[in-house]
Motif scaffolding. Structure first.
Motif, PDB file in Angstrom:
ATOM      1  N   ILE A 260      64.963  -7.037  42.119  1.00  0.00           N
ATOM      2  CA  ILE A 260      65.467  -6.112  41.104  1.00  0.00           C
ATOM      3  C   ILE A 260      66.811  -6.555  40.522  1.00  0.00           C
ATOM      4  CG2 ILE A 260      64.191  -4.065  41.765  1.00  0.00           C
ATOM      5  CD1 ILE A 260      66.495  -3.175  43.493  1.00  0.00           C
ATOM      6  N   LYS A 261      67.599  -7.269  41.333  1.00  0.00           N
ATOM      7  CA  LYS A 261      68.924  -7.692  40.864  1.00  0.00           C
ATOM      8  C   LYS A 261      69.380  -8.869  41.707  1.00  0.00           C
ATOM      9  CE  LYS A 261      73.672  -6.046  40.460  1.00  0.00           C
ATOM     10  NZ  LYS A 261      74.595  -4.939  40.692  1.00  0.00           N
ATOM     11  N   GLU A 262      70.124  -9.783  41.068  1.00  0.00           N
ATOM     12  CA  GLU A 262      70.679 -10.921  41.800  1.00  0.00           C
ATOM     13  C   GLU A 262      72.110 -11.183  41.363  1.00  0.00           C
ATOM     14  OE1 GLU A 262      67.375 -13.894  43.053  1.00  0.00           O
ATOM     15  OE2 GLU A 262      67.240 -13.641  40.877  1.00  0.00           O
ATOM     16  N   ILE A 263      72.887 -11.631  42.315  1.00  0.00           N
ATOM     17  CA  ILE A 263      74.274 -12.014  42.058  1.00  0.00           C
ATOM     18  C   ILE A 263      74.444 -13.440  42.566  1.00  0.00           C
ATOM     19  CG2 ILE A 263      76.700 -11.538  42.603  1.00  0.00           C
ATOM     20  CD1 ILE A 263      75.790  -8.592  43.127  1.00  0.00           C
TER      21      ILE A 263
ATOM     22  N   PHE B 133      62.822 -20.798  28.231  1.00  0.00           N
ATOM     23  CA  PHE B 133      64.143 -20.975  28.831  1.00  0.00           C
ATOM     24  C   PHE B 133      64.056 -21.800  30.119  1.00  0.00           C
ATOM     25  CE2 PHE B 133      66.917 -19.475  32.252  1.00  0.00           C
ATOM     26  CZ  PHE B 133      68.131 -19.951  31.792  1.00  0.00           C
ATOM     27  N   MET B 134      63.133 -21.434  30.997  1.00  0.00           N
ATOM     28  CA  MET B 134      63.033 -22.113  32.298  1.00  0.00           C
ATOM     29  C   MET B 134      62.622 -23.575  32.162  1.00  0.00           C
ATOM     30  SD  MET B 134      64.149 -20.251  34.700  1.00  0.00           S
ATOM     31  CE  MET B 134      63.495 -20.971  36.193  1.00  0.00           C
TER      32      MET B 134
ATOM     33  N   LYS C 164      64.120  -9.262  33.691  1.00  0.00           N
ATOM     34  CA  LYS C 164      63.137  -8.851  32.679  1.00  0.00           C
ATOM     35  C   LYS C 164      63.783  -8.062  31.548  1.00  0.00           C
ATOM     36  CE  LYS C 164      58.882  -9.399  35.208  1.00  0.00           C
ATOM     37  NZ  LYS C 164      57.625  -8.779  35.670  1.00  0.00           N
ATOM     38  N   GLN C 165      64.970  -7.540  31.765  1.00  0.00           N
ATOM     39  CA  GLN C 165      65.706  -6.942  30.655  1.00  0.00           C
ATOM     40  C   GLN C 165      66.231  -8.046  29.735  1.00  0.00           C
ATOM     41  OE1 GLN C 165      68.671  -4.116  32.050  1.00  0.00           O
ATOM     42  NE2 GLN C 165      67.185  -3.177  33.423  1.00  0.00           N
ATOM     43  N   MET C 166      66.653  -9.165  30.347  1.00  0.00           N
ATOM     44  CA  MET C 166      67.133 -10.305  29.550  1.00  0.00           C
ATOM     45  C   MET C 166      65.983 -11.042  28.879  1.00  0.00           C
ATOM     46  SD  MET C 166      70.089 -11.919  32.039  1.00  0.00           S
ATOM     47  CE  MET C 166      70.048 -13.457  31.143  1.00  0.00           C
ATOM     48  N   TYR C 167      64.851 -11.133  29.563  1.00  0.00           N
ATOM     49  CA  TYR C 167      63.664 -11.835  29.057  1.00  0.00           C
ATOM     50  C   TYR C 167      62.457 -10.908  29.140  1.00  0.00           C
ATOM     51  CZ  TYR C 167      66.603 -15.930  29.624  1.00  0.00           C
ATOM     52  OH  TYR C 167      67.642 -16.827  29.540  1.00  0.00           O
ATOM     53  N   PRO C 168      62.343  -9.955  28.209  1.00  0.00           N
ATOM     54  CA  PRO C 168      61.208  -9.037  28.272  1.00  0.00           C
ATOM     55  C   PRO C 168      59.866  -9.729  28.005  1.00  0.00           C
ATOM     56  CG  PRO C 168      62.646  -8.508  26.409  1.00  0.00           C
ATOM     57  CD  PRO C 168      63.285  -9.618  27.160  1.00  0.00           C
ATOM     58  N   SER C 169      59.927 -10.901  27.408  1.00  0.00           N
ATOM     59  CA  SER C 169      58.712 -11.654  27.089  1.00  0.00           C
ATOM     60  C   SER C 169      58.557 -12.831  28.059  1.00  0.00           C
ATOM     61  CB  SER C 169      58.803 -12.175  25.653  1.00  0.00           C
ATOM     62  OG  SER C 169      58.043 -13.338  25.472  1.00  0.00           O
TER      63      SER C 169
ATOM     64  N   ILE D 202      57.044 -17.188  38.988  1.00  0.00           N
ATOM     65  CA  ILE D 202      58.423 -16.760  39.278  1.00  0.00           C
ATOM     66  C   ILE D 202      58.697 -15.440  38.562  1.00  0.00           C
ATOM     67  CG2 ILE D 202      60.881 -17.267  38.936  1.00  0.00           C
ATOM     68  CD1 ILE D 202      60.166 -20.255  39.259  1.00  0.00           C
ATOM     69  N   TYR D 203      58.330 -15.372  37.311  1.00  0.00           N
ATOM     70  CA  TYR D 203      58.543 -14.167  36.502  1.00  0.00           C
ATOM     71  C   TYR D 203      57.891 -12.952  37.150  1.00  0.00           C
ATOM     72  CZ  TYR D 203      58.978 -11.537  32.074  1.00  0.00           C
ATOM     73  OH  TYR D 203      59.305 -10.628  31.100  1.00  0.00           O
TER      74      TYR D 203
END
Length: 117
Positions: free
Chosen positions: A103-106, A45-46, A33-38, A22-23
Motif C-alpha cells: 500500500i505504501k513504500e518509503i 516507465f519501468m 497506482k495513484q502515480m500510475y493509474p494505467s 509487479i504492478y
C-alpha cells in the motif's frame, strides 16, 4: 507468500522484466497506482527505469505482521550507472482476500561516509 517473501519475489520479477506482475502486487489504493493509474504508463516507465539500474541484493531486516497489516524493513543494494547505492526501505502491506498487497513504500538513500574525512 509472507510479506518479506513478496519483497524478494518482486526483485525476481524486476530482474525478469515482468512489470505487469509487479504492478499487480500493489493495492488499488496504493501510492504507486495513484502515480500510475494505467498499467501501460507504469510498464513504459519501468522499461526505461530497468535499463538504468540493477538490484544487486535485498536484505530483509524485519517483518512485522499484525492481523491483516504488515511492515517490512529492508536494505536494497542497487547498481546505478556503475555507482553503488544502498537504500533503507519500508514497505507497508495489507492482506486482501488472502494475498498481501503493497500500500505504501518509503525509500531513503544511505550515504556511507569515511569517518576520517
Amino acid at each position: 507468500m509472507r510479506p518479506a517473501e513478496l519483497i524478494i519475489y518482486r526483485q525476481k520479477l524486476f530482474e525478469e522484466k515482468r512489470f505487469k506482475e509487479i504492478y499487480e502486487l500493489y493495492d488499488d489504493n496504493s501510492l504507486l497506482k495513484q502515480m500510475y493509474p494505467s498499467l501501460t504508463d507504469y510498464t513504459i516507465f519501468m522499461a526505461k527505469f530497468a535499463k538504468q539500474i540493477k538490484i544487486k541484493k535485498i536484505q530483509i531486516l524485519d517483518e512485522n505482521i499484525k492481523s491483516n497489516l504488515s511492515k517490512v524493513t529492508f536494505f536494497e543494494y542497487i547498481l546505478d550507472n556503475q555507482n553503488s547505492i544502498v537504500q533503507f526501505c519500508i514497505s507497508y502491506m495489507k492482506q486482501v482476500q488472502g494475498s498481501w498487497k503493497i500500500i505504501k513504500e518509503i525509500r531513503e538513500k544511505i550515504d556511507f561516509k569515511d569517518s576520517n574525512s
